[in-house]
Design an enzyme around this catalytic site. Sequence first.
Site, PDB file in Angstrom:
ATOM      1  N   LYS A  56       5.312  25.746  22.642  1.00  0.00           N
ATOM      2  CA  LYS A  56       5.580  24.643  21.689  1.00  0.00           C
ATOM      3  C   LYS A  56       4.312  24.054  21.085  1.00  0.00           C
ATOM      4  CE  LYS A  56      10.035  23.272  23.662  1.00  0.00           C
ATOM      5  NZ  LYS A  56       9.978  23.929  24.967  1.00  0.00           N
TER       6      LYS A  56
HETATM    7  O1  LIG Z   1      15.381  22.424  22.302  1.00  0.00           O
HETATM    8  C1  LIG Z   1      14.883  22.908  23.309  1.00  0.00           C
HETATM    9  C2  LIG Z   1      13.735  23.672  23.284  1.00  0.00           C
HETATM   10  C3  LIG Z   1      13.281  24.233  24.438  1.00  0.00           C
HETATM   11  N1  LIG Z   1      13.915  24.046  25.620  1.00  0.00           N
HETATM   12  C4  LIG Z   1      13.369  24.717  26.816  1.00  0.00           C
HETATM   13  O2  LIG Z   1      14.340  25.618  27.343  1.00  0.00           O
HETATM   14  C5  LIG Z   1      14.374  25.540  28.757  1.00  0.00           C
HETATM   15  C6  LIG Z   1      15.723  25.014  29.209  1.00  0.00           C
HETATM   16  O3  LIG Z   1      15.808  24.977  30.592  1.00  0.00           O
HETATM   17  P1  LIG Z   1      17.238  24.806  31.361  1.00  0.00           P
HETATM   18  O4  LIG Z   1      16.847  24.717  32.792  1.00  0.00           O
HETATM   19  O5  LIG Z   1      18.064  26.019  31.052  1.00  0.00           O
HETATM   20  O6  LIG Z   1      17.855  23.562  30.852  1.00  0.00           O
HETATM   21  C7  LIG Z   1      13.194  24.660  29.144  1.00  0.00           C
HETATM   22  O7  LIG Z   1      12.069  25.497  29.292  1.00  0.00           O
HETATM   23  C8  LIG Z   1      13.013  23.777  27.939  1.00  0.00           C
HETATM   24  O8  LIG Z   1      11.679  23.326  27.765  1.00  0.00           O
HETATM   25  C9  LIG Z   1      15.038  23.291  25.648  1.00  0.00           C
HETATM   26  O9  LIG Z   1      15.672  23.080  26.707  1.00  0.00           O
HETATM   27  N2  LIG Z   1      15.509  22.746  24.490  1.00  0.00           N
END
Ligand SMILES: O=c1ccn([C@@H]2O[C@H](COP(=O)(O)O)[C@@H](O)[C@H]2O)c(=O)[nH]1
Length: 363
Positions: free
Chosen positions: A113
């Site tokens: 990011k």
């Molecule tokens: O909008 C967003 C952008 C990035 N993320 C990232 O995805 C994973 C989600 O993790 P979970 O455990 O499946 O919830 C995490 O690395 C976030 O930084 C997001 O969730 N939403």
Amino acid sequence: MDKLVEAIRKFDNPSVVGLDPTIALLPPQLFAGAREIVGDIDTVKGRALWAAMVNAKFLEFNRSIINAVKDIVPAVKVQIAMYEALGPAGMMAYVETCRAAHEAGLHVIGDIKRGDIGSTAAAYAYHLSGIPRPNSEIFQAFDLSGGASENTSQCKCLADDERDEGKPDASREELGFFPWYEDSVTVNPYLGTDGIAPFVDAAQQADKDIFVLVRTSNPSSDEFQELMSDNDQRVYEHVADKVMQWGSDSVGDEGFSRVGAVVGATHPRVGASLRARMPRAMFLIPGYGAQGGTASDVAAMFDVHGEGAIVNSSRGIIGAWRKDPAYNSALSIEDSLQLVGMNARRAALDMRDALNTALKERS
Ligand SMILES: O=c1ccn([C@@H]2O[C@H](COP(=O)(O)O)[C@@H](O)[C@H]2O)c(=O)[nH]1
């Protein structure tokens, strides 16, 4: 995005496993004896030892997951924040995780990011294009060459030379030209076009991709992203149009550009409208599982052929072992990691099947 599309097809699986380790997601036996080794955690030495140990355990944990899913999923998304939190050793664990996934044949999405003013974004973009040449702009700016080099106008990366010579990826790795092992990275568009252009250029040079945050999955994402501008468009819609523009020169054989979009599974209606608005953008969809998104929520974010998107789950897969009644604290480290892998595999297969069923049902 051609390589990612091919990998998704190969496994008939439009999902990505998120490698976001935390201590709570690792079986406690991995830390047996840690207190004694670390000593006083409130000393510099104790804290450094602790960080080094946690990073080693993250890597062990990630490797067991990579091994367990490498023949059923096309990709992993490695969240750099989890590693960065542990200092310099964490960055090595991040890189080694990306490297293990890359060596297992998985597509590696670096969830970094990044986003900054143009000159700094150009430096971040070396994540994609490799370590910069001595005469690249980034070194020239600080005159590290002692003024010896002539070439100040071009920000040329090592990967350029390799590409010119037609050498395959493997030789680039040996030479240290490809140090991050990422096939794509996530970027933040808040700074506008000059913050994104270096990533687009680097992706083009190195045959890699980027995913731009368009409509994020988090609860506060409405604060800015849903704001309405003068011409009756939401901020995220402007970003979506920019993503299409930024990617317009890099549409691959499969019909998707190098510039993809992050769209949260938690916004099914918006996600469906973005699909229509951004036909050439591959979607990276986080928010499935732990954040509440479901397979039916994301089905309309795929194109008419059931392609054009990849759905991430991190905690839902790497933490699946915690719900397994077979887990107990007396298991050996080896057995606990096997349980982690088995549960991650099962959760990944369930996710694949749920997504494919939702895609079939929608047509
Ligand atoms: O909008 C967003 C952008 C990035 N993320 C990232 O995805 C994973 C989600 O993790 P979970 O455990 O499946 O919830 C995490 O690395 C976030 O930084 C997001 O969730 N939403």
